[in-house]
Scaffold this motif. Structure first.
Motif, PDB file in Angstrom:
ATOM      1  N   ASP A  99       0.864  -1.178   0.000  1.00  0.00           N
ATOM      2  CA  ASP A  99       0.000   0.000   0.000  1.00  0.00           C
ATOM      3  C   ASP A  99       0.902   1.229   0.000  1.00  0.00           C
ATOM      4  N   PRO A 100       1.235   1.745  -1.190  1.00  0.00           N
ATOM      5  CA  PRO A 100       2.218   2.838  -1.255  1.00  0.00           C
ATOM      6  C   PRO A 100       1.823   4.082  -0.450  1.00  0.00           C
ATOM      7  N   LEU A 101       0.531   4.251  -0.167  1.00  0.00           N
ATOM      8  CA  LEU A 101       0.104   5.456   0.553  1.00  0.00           C
ATOM      9  C   LEU A 101       0.140   5.288   2.071  1.00  0.00           C
ATOM     10  N   PHE A 102       0.638   4.151   2.533  1.00  0.00           N
ATOM     11  CA  PHE A 102       0.772   3.979   3.981  1.00  0.00           C
ATOM     12  C   PHE A 102       2.238   3.773   4.319  1.00  0.00           C
ATOM     13  N   LEU A 103       2.792   4.667   5.127  1.00  0.00           N
ATOM     14  CA  LEU A 103       4.213   4.577   5.486  1.00  0.00           C
ATOM     15  C   LEU A 103       4.371   3.562   6.628  1.00  0.00           C
ATOM     16  N   GLN A 104       4.554   2.317   6.221  1.00  0.00           N
ATOM     17  CA  GLN A 104       4.588   1.217   7.176  1.00  0.00           C
ATOM     18  C   GLN A 104       5.738   1.371   8.183  1.00  0.00           C
ATOM     19  N   ALA A 105       6.897   1.814   7.704  1.00  0.00           N
ATOM     20  CA  ALA A 105       8.037   1.954   8.626  1.00  0.00           C
ATOM     21  C   ALA A 105       7.772   3.067   9.644  1.00  0.00           C
ATOM     22  N   ALA A 106       7.120   4.141   9.186  1.00  0.00           N
ATOM     23  CA  ALA A 106       6.782   5.238  10.105  1.00  0.00           C
ATOM     24  C   ALA A 106       5.785   4.741  11.156  1.00  0.00           C
ATOM     25  N   TYR A 107       4.837   3.913  10.705  1.00  0.00           N
ATOM     26  CA  TYR A 107       3.875   3.317  11.638  1.00  0.00           C
ATOM     27  C   TYR A 107       4.596   2.437  12.657  1.00  0.00           C
ATOM     28  N   LEU A 108       5.432   1.537  12.161  1.00  0.00           N
ATOM     29  CA  LEU A 108       6.103   0.583  13.064  1.00  0.00           C
ATOM     30  C   LEU A 108       7.007   1.290  14.062  1.00  0.00           C
ATOM     31  N   SER A 109       7.820   2.233  13.580  1.00  0.00           N
ATOM     32  CA  SER A 109       8.774   2.855  14.509  1.00  0.00           C
ATOM     33  C   SER A 109       8.056   3.777  15.491  1.00  0.00           C
ATOM     34  N   SER A 110       7.010   4.495  15.048  1.00  0.00           N
ATOM     35  CA  SER A 110       6.319   5.387  15.984  1.00  0.00           C
ATOM     36  C   SER A 110       5.593   4.568  17.051  1.00  0.00           C
ATOM     37  N   HIS A 111       4.967   3.474  16.644  1.00  0.00           N
ATOM     38  CA  HIS A 111       4.208   2.700  17.630  1.00  0.00           C
ATOM     39  C   HIS A 111       5.137   1.936  18.578  1.00  0.00           C
ATOM     40  N   ALA A 112       6.291   1.506  18.090  1.00  0.00           N
ATOM     41  CA  ALA A 112       7.290   0.921  19.001  1.00  0.00           C
ATOM     42  C   ALA A 112       7.743   1.981  20.003  1.00  0.00           C
ATOM     43  N   ALA A 113       7.902   3.203  19.532  1.00  0.00           N
ATOM     44  CA  ALA A 113       8.334   4.294  20.415  1.00  0.00           C
ATOM     45  C   ALA A 113       7.258   4.615  21.459  1.00  0.00           C
ATOM     46  N   TYR A 114       5.975   4.641  21.041  1.00  0.00           N
ATOM     47  CA  TYR A 114       4.907   4.903  22.020  1.00  0.00           C
ATOM     48  C   TYR A 114       4.950   3.852  23.133  1.00  0.00           C
ATOM     49  N   THR A 115       5.160   2.591  22.737  1.00  0.00           N
ATOM     50  CA  THR A 115       5.204   1.512  23.721  1.00  0.00           C
ATOM     51  C   THR A 115       6.378   1.704  24.682  1.00  0.00           C
ATOM     52  N   GLN A 116       7.547   2.010  24.122  1.00  0.00           N
ATOM     53  CA  GLN A 116       8.727   2.231  24.980  1.00  0.00           C
ATOM     54  C   GLN A 116       8.486   3.348  25.989  1.00  0.00           C
ATOM     55  N   ALA A 117       7.886   4.434  25.508  1.00  0.00           N
ATOM     56  CA  ALA A 117       7.692   5.603  26.372  1.00  0.00           C
ATOM     57  C   ALA A 117       6.465   5.452  27.266  1.00  0.00           C
ATOM     58  N   GLY A 118       5.632   4.460  26.971  1.00  0.00           N
ATOM     59  CA  GLY A 118       4.405   4.260  27.750  1.00  0.00           C
ATOM     60  C   GLY A 118       3.388   5.367  27.523  1.00  0.00           C
ATOM     61  N   ILE A 119       3.278   5.843  26.285  1.00  0.00           N
ATOM     62  CA  ILE A 119       2.366   6.942  25.971  1.00  0.00           C
ATOM     63  C   ILE A 119       1.537   6.610  24.736  1.00  0.00           C
ATOM     64  N   THR A 120       0.588   7.480  24.407  1.00  0.00           N
ATOM     65  CA  THR A 120      -0.167   7.384  23.153  1.00  0.00           C
ATOM     66  C   THR A 120       0.065   8.693  22.389  1.00  0.00           C
ATOM     67  N   PRO A 121      -0.336   8.753  21.120  1.00  0.00           N
ATOM     68  CA  PRO A 121      -0.129   9.997  20.363  1.00  0.00           C
ATOM     69  C   PRO A 121      -0.722  11.222  21.075  1.00  0.00           C
ATOM     70  N   ARG A 122      -1.806  11.022  21.839  1.00  0.00           N
ATOM     71  CA  ARG A 122      -2.442  12.143  22.537  1.00  0.00           C
ATOM     72  C   ARG A 122      -1.526  12.819  23.547  1.00  0.00           C
ATOM     73  N   ASP A 123      -0.523  12.068  24.046  1.00  0.00           N
ATOM     74  CA  ASP A 123       0.380  12.626  25.057  1.00  0.00           C
ATOM     75  C   ASP A 123       1.494  13.472  24.437  1.00  0.00           C
ATOM     76  N   VAL A 124       1.624  13.433  23.112  1.00  0.00           N
ATOM     77  CA  VAL A 124       2.726  14.140  22.443  1.00  0.00           C
ATOM     78  C   VAL A 124       2.338  15.614  22.291  1.00  0.00           C
ATOM     79  N   ASP A 125       3.198  16.507  22.821  1.00  0.00           N
ATOM     80  CA  ASP A 125       2.891  17.943  22.784  1.00  0.00           C
ATOM     81  C   ASP A 125       3.312  18.602  21.480  1.00  0.00           C
ATOM     82  N   LEU A 126       4.351  18.075  20.833  1.00  0.00           N
ATOM     83  CA  LEU A 126       4.746  18.577  19.518  1.00  0.00           C
ATOM     84  C   LEU A 126       5.474  17.476  18.774  1.00  0.00           C
ATOM     85  N   PHE A 127       5.424  17.565  17.423  1.00  0.00           N
ATOM     86  CA  PHE A 127       5.941  16.492  16.573  1.00  0.00           C
ATOM     87  C   PHE A 127       6.767  17.111  15.456  1.00  0.00           C
TER      88      PHE A 127
END
Lengths: 387, 135
Positions: free
Chosen positions: A254-282
């Motif tokens: 699915d060229p319109l879905f950045l799978q690596a961006a999905y995988l690395s961001s969600h691995a990072a959320y798990t490590q930090a124990g947060i969800t996207p809602r907790d991120v103040d700036l990106f």
């Protein structure tokens, strides 16, 4: 694993440096970072760079830069992950400190592009693509992203003009950043009139050819008092994650879905124990407007097909739901490829320290940076926090 | 001059030779040593029919130096009838007439050259499907 903190940052204004070479640019950022941290020793140097082997015909940047800044003898290597080399260098520094192999690590990202013609830079930059099956057909990094943009417009019914929300936001933010290459706001009218680079991408959709250098100093959280001589609060590295995808977009399900961006961001959320809602700036990888949109969607900030509408409604502004490109992003701060990932970290540290001046995001406690290599075939996500 | 590097890709560039996975039957282009669908070794050659449709396209104005003399040119993602998407230029068509979903077929054309003294490189491009006339 040990907790890791950032105790010093330094950068130079992104721009065109005809009077300085790569090693001088790195030197200036490194000296600023060493001074900011007040450190007296460095155990290792990690260099991020993308194109020096092509544009300056200069490899071996680890030893070259370590020696040039007076650190002859120290461990030093260059790390390569295409456009994500800066974040890759930061991650290698993080791993060395977290793993107990080094205490004080200097990470520097550096790139010099402006001394070559645009055609030479574009040719060297195609090395981040699949040369045998993309580059040979005249595809360039921008034109591959243009292919994604056209398909996105088709699938989600988004108009070309609507993508202007991303560069308009980035330029508005860069006005307040003294280190940004373009400190000028742009209007919707100027965006609509801009010349085409790779249809439907225009000049204001793409990040500029830039020179720059940025550096950070890392150490273990429990040894800050031993190494850092500064009154700046240390910034904690809450997560660090890398993922990969097929280099050629034609090889993706699915060229319109950045799978690596999905995988690395969600691995990072798990490590930090947060969800996207907790991120103040990106600080995301807005190499082009479409990549900003696809990054927001892959990282879970907005539903698929919604990112452009979200941007137009103000969701990405400094006071929006998720501020992005808060100091100009790749588009307006500039995109010195292998330095960009380190600039993102430096900017997050400024925001979290409350030192971002006119660019300051209010009450910023948790910041996320994501650096993409190629057309998102490498995605490296870091989450930083303070307090 | 990089002779072997281009010579070894001749079957892909000139005949669209890819693979079929002997385990799951997936059609694969470009060829790989590992099937992207099932992870098994893939090595059974398959010559693609060379027909498909435009998945996306971009006319390029900012080019690498070895493509400057061809600009502007139109790069596309073409979805082949057998399934895979590939990157290739469109040819024999006005860029303003291209649209997503347009049926296209493979032709062999000059891609670029390595300067005045170097190799001239040929390979696949795609053009709108020609209507058959008569009979």
């Amino acid at each position: 694993m040990r907790d890791v903190v950032i105790i010093g940052i330094g950068d130079i204004r992104v721009g065109e440096y005809w009077d300085k070479s790569l090693r001088h640019l790195a030197h200036d950022a490194i000296m600023a970072a060493l001074k900011d941290a007040g450190v007296e020793r460095v155990d290792a140097v990690v260099v991020g760079n993308t194109l020096a082997s092509f544009l300056a015909e200069q490899g071996h940047l680890g030893a070259l830069i370590a020696d040039f800044v007076g650190l002859r003898g120290v461990e030093a290597v260059r790390v390569d992950a295409a456009d994500a080399s800066g974040a890759a260098a930061f991650r290698w520094g993080y791993m060395a400190v977290a793993g107990g192999l080094a205490d004080v690590v200097l990470v520097v990202g550096v790139e010099q592009m402006s001394e070559r013609s645009a055609e030479e830079v574009v040719r060297a930059h195609t090395s981040v693509l699949d040369q045998e099956f993309e580059g040979i057909h005249g595809a360039t990094p921008n034109s591959v992203q243009a292919l994604l943009m056209r398909r996105y417009m088709h699938e989600f019914g988004v108009a070309r003009e609507d993508f202007g929300a991303f560069p308009i936001n980035a330029h508005a933010n860069a006005v307040g950043n003294p280190q940004a290459m373009f400190r000028r706001a742009i209007s919707e009218k100027a965006y609509a009139r801009a010349g085409l680079v790779a249809e439907p991408l225009n000049m204001f959709d793409v990040s500029p050819i830039s020179d720059g250098a940025a550096a950070v100093i890392l150490c273990p959280a429990d040894k800050v008092n031993a190494y850092a001589h500064t009154d700046k609060a240390p910034v904690r590295v809450l997560a660090s994650a890398v993922a990969t995808d097929a280099v050629a977009v034609h090889d993706r399900k699915d060229p319109l879905f950045l799978q690596a961006a999905y995988l690395s961001s969600h691995a990072a959320y798990t490590q930090a124990g947060i969800t996207p809602r907790d991120v103040d700036l990106f600080e995301l990888h807005d190499s082009t407007s479409i990549m900003a949109a696809l990054s927001l969607e892959a990282c879970g900030f907005v539903a698929r097909g919604r990112a452009v509408h979200f941007a137009r409604e103000g969701g990405i502004a400094r006071n929006g739901l998720i501020p992005i490109s808060t100091m100009g992003g790749l588009k307006a701060r500039g995109n010195p490829l292998g330095a960009t990932g380190v600039y993102q970290i430096v900017e997050l540290v400024r925001q979290l320290r409350g030192d971002a001046g006119d660019c300051q995001v209010k009450h910023a406690r948790i910041g996320m940076a994501q650096n993409l290599g190629g057309t998102g075939a490498t995605a490296i996500t870091h989450i930083l926090g303070i307090g | 001059m990089r002779v072997a590097g281009h010579w070894r890709l001749r079957k892909q560039r000139l005949t669209l030779q890819g693979e079929i996975c002997p385990v799951c039957g997936a059609h694969i282009f470009p060829p790989r040593d590992v099937c992207p669908e099932c992870g098994q070794p893939a090595s059974t050659p398959y010559t693609f029919k060379g027909r498909g449709e435009v998945y996306s396209f971009s006319t390029v104005y900012e080019t690498p130096d070895h493509f400057t003399k061809y600009k502007p040119y139109t790069v596309a993602l073409v979805k082949l009838e057998e399934g895979p998407i590939i990157t290739a230029q469109l040819t024999d068509v006005d860029p303003d007439e291209v649209e997503i979903g347009m049926p296209v077929e493979m032709v062999t054309r000059r891609l670029t050259e390595e300067g005045d003294e170097g190799l001239i490189l040929y390979g696949y491009k795609f053009r709108p499907v020609m209507e058959r006339v008569g009979r």
